[in-house]
Motif scaffolding. Structure first.
Motif, PDB file in Angstrom:
ATOM      1  N   GLN A 177      -0.867   9.213  43.213  1.00 12.98           N
ATOM      2  CA  GLN A 177      -1.708   8.381  44.071  1.00 12.98           C
ATOM      3  C   GLN A 177      -3.141   8.911  44.113  1.00 12.98           C
ATOM      4  O   GLN A 177      -4.100   8.145  44.164  1.00 12.98           O
ATOM      5  N   MET A 178      -3.286  10.227  44.078  1.00 15.74           N
ATOM      6  CA  MET A 178      -4.626  10.795  44.103  1.00 15.74           C
ATOM      7  C   MET A 178      -5.372  10.521  42.789  1.00 15.74           C
ATOM      8  O   MET A 178      -6.588  10.387  42.771  1.00 15.74           O
ATOM      9  N   LYS A 179      -4.635  10.429  41.696  1.00 22.85           N
ATOM     10  CA  LYS A 179      -5.249  10.028  40.430  1.00 22.85           C
ATOM     11  C   LYS A 179      -5.764   8.593  40.537  1.00 22.85           C
ATOM     12  O   LYS A 179      -6.856   8.271  40.055  1.00 22.85           O
ATOM     13  N   LYS A 180      -4.984   7.736  41.185  1.00 21.54           N
ATOM     14  CA  LYS A 180      -5.424   6.353  41.397  1.00 21.54           C
ATOM     15  C   LYS A 180      -6.642   6.306  42.307  1.00 21.54           C
ATOM     16  O   LYS A 180      -7.508   5.442  42.148  1.00 21.54           O
ATOM     17  N   LEU A 181      -6.704   7.230  43.254  1.00 23.34           N
ATOM     18  CA  LEU A 181      -7.869   7.313  44.135  1.00 23.34           C
ATOM     19  C   LEU A 181      -9.132   7.530  43.317  1.00 23.34           C
ATOM     20  O   LEU A 181     -10.153   6.852  43.530  1.00 23.34           O
ATOM     21  N   ARG A 182      -9.094   8.441  42.361  1.00 22.42           N
ATOM     22  CA  ARG A 182     -10.259   8.696  41.510  1.00 22.42           C
ATOM     23  C   ARG A 182     -10.569   7.485  40.637  1.00 22.42           C
ATOM     24  O   ARG A 182     -11.737   7.168  40.390  1.00 22.42           O
ATOM     25  N   GLN A 183      -9.524   6.806  40.153  1.00 23.49           N
ATOM     26  CA  GLN A 183      -9.751   5.615  39.329  1.00 23.49           C
ATOM     27  C   GLN A 183     -10.427   4.513  40.138  1.00 23.49           C
ATOM     28  O   GLN A 183     -11.316   3.805  39.633  1.00 23.49           O
ATOM     29  N   MET A 184     -10.013   4.343  41.385  1.00 23.08           N
ATOM     30  CA  MET A 184     -10.643   3.349  42.248  1.00 23.08           C
ATOM     31  C   MET A 184     -12.111   3.671  42.459  1.00 23.08           C
ATOM     32  O   MET A 184     -12.972   2.789  42.448  1.00 23.08           O
ATOM     33  N   LYS A 185     -12.395   4.932  42.665  1.00 23.65           N
ATOM     34  CA  LYS A 185     -13.763   5.364  42.939  1.00 23.65           C
ATOM     35  C   LYS A 185     -14.682   5.124  41.744  1.00 23.65           C
ATOM     36  O   LYS A 185     -15.871   4.865  41.910  1.00 23.65           O
ATOM     37  N   GLU A 186     -14.126   5.174  40.521  1.00 22.66           N
ATOM     38  CA  GLU A 186     -14.924   5.016  39.310  1.00 22.66           C
ATOM     39  C   GLU A 186     -14.993   3.574  38.812  1.00 22.66           C
ATOM     40  O   GLU A 186     -15.732   3.288  37.863  1.00 22.66           O
ATOM     41  N   ASN A 187     -14.228   2.673  39.428  1.00 24.63           N
ATOM     42  CA  ASN A 187     -14.167   1.291  38.961  1.00 24.63           C
ATOM     43  C   ASN A 187     -15.120   0.421  39.789  1.00 24.63           C
ATOM     44  O   ASN A 187     -14.931   0.253  40.998  1.00 24.63           O
ATOM     45  N   ASP A 188     -16.140  -0.126  39.143  1.00 20.94           N
ATOM     46  CA  ASP A 188     -17.152  -0.911  39.864  1.00 20.94           C
ATOM     47  C   ASP A 188     -16.560  -2.161  40.495  1.00 20.94           C
ATOM     48  O   ASP A 188     -16.975  -2.565  41.592  1.00 20.94           O
ATOM     49  N   GLU A 189     -15.611  -2.799  39.814  1.00 19.84           N
ATOM     50  CA  GLU A 189     -14.997  -4.013  40.372  1.00 19.84           C
ATOM     51  C   GLU A 189     -14.250  -3.691  41.659  1.00 19.84           C
ATOM     52  O   GLU A 189     -14.320  -4.442  42.642  1.00 19.84           O
ATOM     53  N   ILE A 190     -13.524  -2.577  41.664  1.00 20.77           N
ATOM     54  CA  ILE A 190     -12.797  -2.164  42.866  1.00 20.77           C
ATOM     55  C   ILE A 190     -13.773  -1.817  43.979  1.00 20.77           C
ATOM     56  O   ILE A 190     -13.576  -2.189  45.146  1.00 20.77           O
ATOM     57  N   ARG A 191     -14.836  -1.114  43.646  1.00 22.90           N
ATOM     58  CA  ARG A 191     -15.815  -0.710  44.658  1.00 22.90           C
ATOM     59  C   ARG A 191     -16.486  -1.939  45.286  1.00 22.90           C
ATOM     60  O   ARG A 191     -16.682  -1.992  46.505  1.00 22.90           O
ATOM     61  N   ASN A 192     -16.851  -2.916  44.466  1.00 23.52           N
ATOM     62  CA  ASN A 192     -17.450  -4.140  45.002  1.00 23.52           C
ATOM     63  C   ASN A 192     -16.466  -4.889  45.892  1.00 23.52           C
ATOM     64  O   ASN A 192     -16.844  -5.461  46.919  1.00 23.52           O
ATOM     65  N   LEU A 193     -15.205  -4.875  45.495  1.00 22.71           N
ATOM     66  CA  LEU A 193     -14.168  -5.543  46.268  1.00 22.71           C
ATOM     67  C   LEU A 193     -14.017  -4.881  47.645  1.00 22.71           C
ATOM     68  O   LEU A 193     -13.962  -5.552  48.680  1.00 22.71           O
ATOM     69  N   LEU A 194     -13.956  -3.540  47.658  1.00 24.91           N
ATOM     70  CA  LEU A 194     -13.735  -2.798  48.902  1.00 24.91           C
ATOM     71  C   LEU A 194     -14.947  -2.834  49.826  1.00 24.91           C
ATOM     72  O   LEU A 194     -14.810  -2.658  51.037  1.00 24.91           O
ATOM     73  N   ASN A 195     -16.114  -3.059  49.254  1.00 25.39           N
ATOM     74  CA  ASN A 195     -17.338  -3.030  50.056  1.00 25.39           C
ATOM     75  C   ASN A 195     -17.386  -4.130  51.108  1.00 25.39           C
ATOM     76  O   ASN A 195     -18.094  -4.015  52.115  1.00 25.39           O
ATOM     77  N   SER A 196     -16.618  -5.196  50.891  1.00 26.26           N
ATOM     78  CA  SER A 196     -16.622  -6.319  51.838  1.00 26.26           C
ATOM     79  C   SER A 196     -15.331  -6.396  52.659  1.00 26.26           C
ATOM     80  O   SER A 196     -15.116  -7.365  53.377  1.00 26.26           O
ATOM     81  N   LYS A 197     -14.491  -5.378  52.547  1.00 25.52           N
ATOM     82  CA  LYS A 197     -13.205  -5.397  53.241  1.00 25.52           C
ATOM     83  C   LYS A 197     -13.157  -4.330  54.335  1.00 25.52           C
ATOM     84  O   LYS A 197     -13.715  -3.246  54.192  1.00 25.52           O
ATOM     85  N   PHE A 198     -12.456  -4.663  55.419  1.00 28.89           N
ATOM     86  CA  PHE A 198     -12.309  -3.739  56.539  1.00 28.89           C
ATOM     87  C   PHE A 198     -10.851  -3.605  56.985  1.00 28.89           C
ATOM     88  O   PHE A 198     -10.573  -3.005  58.012  1.00 28.89           O
ATOM     89  N   ASP A 199      -9.915  -4.171  56.219  1.00 36.71           N
ATOM     90  CA  ASP A 199      -8.527  -4.237  56.685  1.00 36.71           C
ATOM     91  C   ASP A 199      -7.634  -3.112  56.162  1.00 36.71           C
ATOM     92  O   ASP A 199      -6.479  -2.991  56.575  1.00 36.71           O
TER      93      ASP A 199
END
Length: 254
Positions: A177-199
């Motif tokens: 899961q921590m490896k996925k955490l780093r992948q999320m942090k490096e993925n621009d699409e994921i970052r843009n997605l999370l930037n508008s979410k609060f849930d």
């Protein structure tokens, strides 16, 4: 030389098969109630940690392999998980139906509290709210009050006697899961997605954590309750990532 050539001939087809495992998956997201298309639905491949969103026509395209799980989330709709199947790959495109959530606000009755001045009497009169979060000064962790929270006592005791255990249970025992955490942090699409979410839903799905676990991680990492309540999901991701990297440094020689 003949043996080397034989090995190369065997290896090349294997590499081609592996490369074909990840393909482009297409689909359309609609409202299950009226079949209207849904725009800007967030989609995350939980296995590969790739993200996508639907366009104005409700269409999406995302890379995936057979048996990967796609997580669909949209404000006001029930989040769903859809597994990529061989039929989906063969058919080429599928329709994903999402169900709208009914929001019902419970009526809250506020009763006045009259104090008598006698501690024993007033202590029984003052209401105890189950959803209040308690915090002990000087300790990073908090805990939930009320009988509906079964682990409240254990959580606060563990925070007092061994606060490092919680971070070890989250980080040390969850390398995937921590490896996925780093992948999320490096993925621009994921970052843009999370930037508008609060849930926190996408974070919970990818990291396989409960909402309370996320709060406890940030508490143990010395983030304020105001930050935890108001930060968007991207800020929460970066905070957990920073805490994880600090944990790795501190535990590198252990």
């Amino acid at each position: 030389m003949k043996k080397l050539l034989f090995l190369l001939l065997i290896t090349i087809p294997v590499l081609n098969i592996q490369a074909q495992d990840i393909i482009s998956i297409k689909g359309k997201v609609e409202n299950a109630a009226d079949d209207k298309v849904l725009e800007n639905v967030n989609i995350v491949n939980l296995n590969q940690v790739w993200g996508a969103t639907t366009d104005k026509e409700g269409d999406f395209e995302i890379r995936a392999a057979v048996n990967d799980t796609l997580f669909f989330s949209y404000l006001g709709f029930k989040s769903i998980r859809v597994r990529v199947t061989n039929d989906w790959v063969a058919y080429g495109e599928v329709k994903v139906k999402m169900t709208e959530l009914g929001i019902a606000l419970e009526e809250v009755l506020i009763k006045p509290v009259t104090l008598t001045g006698y501690v024993e009497v007033d202590a029984r009169t003052i209401p105890i709210y189950d959803n209040y979060r308690y915090r002990i000064e000087g300790i990073g962790s908090g805990y939930e009050g009320g009988s509906s929270q079964p682990g409240a006592v254990n959580k606060v005791l563990s925070a007092i006697f061994n606060p490092a255990d919680f971070l070890y249970n989250v980080f040390g025992k969850r390398p995937r899961q921590m490896k996925k955490l780093r992948q999320m942090k490096e993925n621009d699409e994921i970052r843009n997605l999370l930037n508008s979410k609060f849930d926190r839903e996408t974070l919970m799905a990818v990291l396989q954590l409960e909402r309370l676990d996320i709060d406890e991680i940030l508490n143990n990492c010395s983030y304020s309750s105001d930050f935890i309540k108001t930060a968007n999901d991207l800020q929460i991701l970066d905070a957990i990532s920073e805490c994880y990297e600090e944990y790795r440094v501190l535990n590198r020689d252990k």
